[in-house]
Design a protein around this motif. Structure first.
Motif, mmCIF file in Angstrom:
data_model
loop_
_atom_site.group_PDB
_atom_site.id
_atom_site.type_symbol
_atom_site.label_atom_id
_atom_site.label_comp_id
_atom_site.label_asym_id
_atom_site.label_seq_id
_atom_site.Cartn_x
_atom_site.Cartn_y
_atom_site.Cartn_z
ATOM 1 N N THR A 5 5.542 -4.236 7.416
ATOM 2 C CA THR A 5 3.694 -4.102 8.545
ATOM 3 C C THR A 5 3.970 -5.597 8.633
ATOM 4 N N PRO A 6 2.717 -6.322 9.200
ATOM 5 C CA PRO A 6 2.721 -7.240 9.859
ATOM 6 C C PRO A 6 2.182 -8.073 8.503
ATOM 7 N N GLN A 7 1.263 -7.355 7.112
ATOM 8 C CA GLN A 7 0.436 -8.328 6.253
ATOM 9 C C GLN A 7 1.754 -8.980 5.781
ATOM 10 N N THR A 8 3.196 -7.897 4.849
ATOM 11 C CA THR A 8 4.540 -7.553 4.365
ATOM 12 C C THR A 8 5.115 -9.353 4.759
ATOM 13 N N GLN A 9 5.314 -9.504 6.319
ATOM 14 C CA GLN A 9 5.998 -10.408 6.988
ATOM 15 C C GLN A 9 5.278 -11.492 6.287
ATOM 16 N N GLU A 42 9.962 -6.909 -0.116
ATOM 17 C CA GLU A 42 11.392 -5.971 0.731
ATOM 18 C C GLU A 42 11.511 -4.437 0.896
ATOM 19 N N LEU A 43 11.863 -4.405 -1.002
ATOM 20 C CA LEU A 43 12.919 -3.199 -0.474
ATOM 21 C C LEU A 43 11.584 -2.135 -0.775
ATOM 22 N N ALA A 44 10.827 -2.631 -0.958
ATOM 23 C CA ALA A 44 9.533 -1.617 -1.558
ATOM 24 C C ALA A 44 8.506 -1.195 -0.281
ATOM 25 N N GLN A 45 9.006 -2.096 0.797
ATOM 26 C CA GLN A 45 8.091 -1.953 1.916
ATOM 27 C C GLN A 45 9.544 -1.286 2.952
ATOM 28 N N LEU A 51 2.592 -0.864 -2.967
ATOM 29 C CA LEU A 51 3.464 -1.768 -3.988
ATOM 30 C C LEU A 51 2.224 -2.254 -4.729
ATOM 31 N N ARG A 52 2.337 -2.298 -6.104
ATOM 32 C CA ARG A 52 0.880 -3.120 -6.276
ATOM 33 C C ARG A 52 1.789 -4.219 -7.980
ATOM 34 N N LEU A 53 1.129 -5.277 -7.122
ATOM 35 C CA LEU A 53 1.431 -6.631 -7.748
ATOM 36 C C LEU A 53 0.121 -7.089 -9.249
ATOM 37 N N GLY A 54 0.503 -7.461 -9.990
ATOM 38 C CA GLY A 54 -0.476 -7.901 -10.830
ATOM 39 C C GLY A 54 -0.162 -10.022 -11.321
#
Length: 78
Positions: A5-9, A42-45, A51-54
Motif C-alpha cells: 500500500t502507499p502507507q507501507t511504501q 514487507e512480508l506482512a504486506q 500488521l500490529r506494531l507496538g
C-alpha cells in the motif's frame, strides 16, 4: 513489491531514507534488528495479513515522535 500500500511504501521509505542512517550512527547494534523488522513489514504486506506494531521504551525517548512521523500527522502528544 506490487502489493504494498502507499502507507507501507512510505513507512519503508522513511526507514531507509531517514531512520536507518540515524540509528546506524547512534545505535549501530540495533540496525540488524530494525532491518529484520522492515523485512517483516514487507512480508506482512505481501501476505495481506494485518500488521500490529507496538512501541516500547522508557519515558521521553521518542516513541510518540516516531509514531507521529510514520503517520504523517500529530496524533500523539510529543
Amino acid at each position: 513489491m506490487d502489493a504494498q500500500t502507499p502507507q507501507t511504501q512510505a513507512l519503508l521509505g522513511l526507514y531507509q531514507q531517514r531512520v536507518r542512517g540515524v540509528v546506524l550512527e547512534l545505535a549501530p547494534h540495533l540496525v540488524g534488528d530494525l532491518d529484520a523488522l522492515a523485512s517483516q513489514v514487507e512480508l506482512a504486506q505481501v501476505a495481506r495479513h494485518p500488521l500490529r506494531l507496538g512501541f516500547l521504551g522508557e519515558s521521553q525517548v521518542g516513541k510518540s515522535s516516531i509514531i507521529n512521523a510514520v503517520l504523517g500527522q500529530r496524533v500523539l502528544p510529543s
